[in-house]
Design a protein around this motif. Structure first.
Motif, PDB file in Angstrom:
ATOM      1  N   LEU B  19      -4.213   6.943   0.977  1.00  0.00           N
ATOM      2  CA  LEU B  19      -2.917   6.487   0.762  1.00  0.00           C
ATOM      3  C   LEU B  19      -2.100   7.841   1.372  1.00  0.00           C
ATOM      4  O   LEU B  19      -2.376   9.053   1.222  1.00  0.00           O
ATOM      5  N   THR B  20      -0.754   7.532   1.753  1.00  0.00           N
ATOM      6  CA  THR B  20       0.124   8.511   2.093  1.00  0.00           C
ATOM      7  C   THR B  20       1.422   8.200   1.870  1.00  0.00           C
ATOM      8  O   THR B  20       1.697   6.817   1.782  1.00  0.00           O
ATOM      9  N   LEU B  21       2.348   8.855   2.136  1.00  0.00           N
ATOM     10  CA  LEU B  21       4.068   8.438   1.869  1.00  0.00           C
ATOM     11  C   LEU B  21       4.380   8.447   3.628  1.00  0.00           C
ATOM     12  O   LEU B  21       4.286   9.536   4.238  1.00  0.00           O
ATOM     13  N   VAL B  22       4.934   7.262   4.044  1.00  0.00           N
ATOM     14  CA  VAL B  22       5.730   7.442   5.140  1.00  0.00           C
ATOM     15  C   VAL B  22       7.070   6.681   5.068  1.00  0.00           C
ATOM     16  O   VAL B  22       7.163   5.452   4.479  1.00  0.00           O
ATOM     17  N   TRP B  42      -6.615  -6.741   9.654  1.00  0.00           N
ATOM     18  CA  TRP B  42      -6.788  -5.399   9.213  1.00  0.00           C
ATOM     19  C   TRP B  42      -7.864  -5.234   8.105  1.00  0.00           C
ATOM     20  O   TRP B  42      -8.222  -5.957   7.470  1.00  0.00           O
ATOM     21  N   ALA B  43      -8.525  -4.057   8.279  1.00  0.00           N
ATOM     22  CA  ALA B  43      -9.582  -3.724   7.082  1.00  0.00           C
ATOM     23  C   ALA B  43      -9.560  -2.257   6.870  1.00  0.00           C
ATOM     24  O   ALA B  43      -8.930  -1.501   7.577  1.00  0.00           O
ATOM     25  N   LEU B  44      -9.965  -1.880   5.737  1.00  0.00           N
ATOM     26  CA  LEU B  44     -10.198  -0.575   5.194  1.00  0.00           C
ATOM     27  C   LEU B  44     -11.222   0.111   6.151  1.00  0.00           C
ATOM     28  O   LEU B  44     -12.339  -0.744   6.333  1.00  0.00           O
ATOM     29  N   ARG B 119      -0.055   1.302   7.321  1.00  0.00           N
ATOM     30  CA  ARG B 119       0.769   0.258   6.949  1.00  0.00           C
ATOM     31  C   ARG B 119       1.316   0.262   5.485  1.00  0.00           C
ATOM     32  O   ARG B 119       0.384   0.626   4.675  1.00  0.00           O
ATOM     33  N   PRO B 120       2.356  -0.192   5.160  1.00  0.00           N
ATOM     34  CA  PRO B 120       2.851  -0.070   3.670  1.00  0.00           C
ATOM     35  C   PRO B 120       2.077  -0.794   2.867  1.00  0.00           C
ATOM     36  O   PRO B 120       1.674  -2.200   3.227  1.00  0.00           O
ATOM     37  N   VAL B 121       1.853  -0.282   1.652  1.00  0.00           N
ATOM     38  CA  VAL B 121       0.678  -1.000   0.658  1.00  0.00           C
ATOM     39  C   VAL B 121       1.445  -2.471   0.341  1.00  0.00           C
ATOM     40  O   VAL B 121       0.575  -3.551   0.334  1.00  0.00           O
ATOM     41  N   THR B 122       2.731  -2.368   0.167  1.00  0.00           N
ATOM     42  CA  THR B 122       3.298  -3.775  -0.300  1.00  0.00           C
ATOM     43  C   THR B 122       2.893  -4.929   0.897  1.00  0.00           C
ATOM     44  O   THR B 122       2.825  -5.961   0.469  1.00  0.00           O
ATOM     45  N   ARG B 123       3.135  -4.424   2.198  1.00  0.00           N
ATOM     46  CA  ARG B 123       2.973  -5.738   3.026  1.00  0.00           C
ATOM     47  C   ARG B 123       1.484  -6.031   3.035  1.00  0.00           C
ATOM     48  O   ARG B 123       0.947  -7.063   2.970  1.00  0.00           O
TER      49      ARG B 123
END
Lengths: 232, 232
Positions: B19-22, B42-44, B119-123
DNA sequence: TAAATAGTGTCTATCAGACAGTATTAT
DNA sequence: ATAATACTGTCTGATAGACACTATTTA
């Protein structure tokens, strides 16, 4: 039957830490290993996961087979342990689970293990030798339990359906290894919303009879939490 | 090479949530799957554990190979995911890990995956389709991160070595999704003992220059915790 | 009666949160 | 000057912990 794979062979097991209170001591359920490695040593109940069961189902099945312990309601996943050297038989990744049950259930027997037994956590951690990395797993479970008492209603899982505030306080005192102020504990815990009075009273020894409480179904989160620093 | 076993074949993988902040949004590192199943989704980042490495080493190796993301210091184990149906290729148990890195590292490339991306976590959670049970893993990691901000110094891991109190406050506001009172936050966080002033000041935009702080090495536990209900 | 346990009242120090006030900069 | 951000001061209500007090029982 023989299975083949183009990838290295991994085995997946589950181990369970079941905790209860026996004579004011926190005890864990252990079995004697009947075969090598670590033959004769204490080990956490557990075993290989079968092809079509979930990890949690596997933990429940192994608990039934090896210990027949009753009262296991919720199993909480602890962690996965997968050091390459943790088991001399091969590359075995174990997923550990923990549960808390009311005091005193009989556990001897079961088909797989010759003897399942409650043993004090302090002895298992400090004096006796546990198989594999089970000492680490047990230590992690104990620490998890201690912090769960602060912010969940887990303490009630150590008790029967009906209990007094003093019973509950003894759970906290044993698990945290600390004396709590009876008056302040009473006020906090009756105001926290996770226990409710049944209306009945009980008398045990001298002193005023105590009101009987039960756990409020579904009230599992505690906020504000019971702080562990409520020492006397 | 072919391996044989008398027990059913299990595969063990690791997956990592980084996780990071963009741009004031919490983002997770994901890769496009280049092969079936879930090709194109998408995958982890993650992959199979090798015979002689620990689970944590495997997670680090896969992160290097698939994303080359820098700044991964501590990896924290999240949980094991082992539902029999979670992967159509067979019985695959995955041990998930999480890490937090400072904003903005470049990640495109790496040898295994065609494209790694923030990519944003919410999306990822609400709109897009993640492979396997990675949506659940990501949701668990986000929840773990939120609660870790209360009682550990994890928030500083989102920032570079030097930062201001406002930077830190923005981390809390984004991760918790709530506005915090700047004055009260400042007092609490400077008195909590896990950050210390470097002595320098910085000026960004209008307003009084802000003091620069750094994380105090080893000060990772916060008590009393920063309560999440410090809303405005 | 004394001793023991259950439960309540009360005081104090602390703290979270609200919000006003001061300091220092850009425009 | 005005606006914006960085802090600092202060007030209030809630709460944790210490501890005294009442209530109800056994011995």
């Amino acid at each position: 039957m023989t299975y083949t794979s183009e990838y290295p062979i991994f085995y997946v097991t589950v181990d369970a830490v079941v905790l209860t209170l026996v004579h004011e001591q926190m005890c864990a359920l252990v079995v004697r290993r009947g075969s090598e490695p670590y033959k004769g040593a204490w080990a956490l109940p557990g075993g290989f996961v079968e092809p079509d069961e979930t990890l949690e189902q596997a933990a429940r099945r192994e608990l039934d087979e090896e210990t027949a312990v009753p009262g296991v309601t919720r199993l909480e996943q602890l962690a996965a342990y997968g050091d390459p050297e943790r088991d001399p038989r091969g590359r075995i990744v174990s997923v550990a689970w923990m549960a808390v049950v009311p005091s005193g259930p009989k556990v001897e027997g079961g088909s797989d293990a010759s003897s399942a037994q409650w043993r004090p956590v302090t002895r298992l951690l400090d004096e006796e030798h546990l198989a594999f990395d089970h000492r680490q797993i047990l230590a992690d479970a104990v620490e998890r339990t201690r912090s769960r008492l602060e912010c969940t209603s887990l303490a009630t899982a150590f008790l029967d359906e009906e209990f007094t505030v003093a019973d509950l306080r003894r759970v906290y005192e044993v698990v945290w290894g600390a004396q709590l102020d009876p008056g302040n504990f009473h006020r906090k815990v009756t105001g926290a919303g996770f226990i409710e009075p049944t209306g009945a009273n009980v008398q045990r020894g001298p002193g005023r009879p105590a009101a009987v409480y039960r756990h409020v179904p579904g009230a599992d989160e505690l906020n504000p939490p019971l702080t562990r620093s409520a020492l006397r």
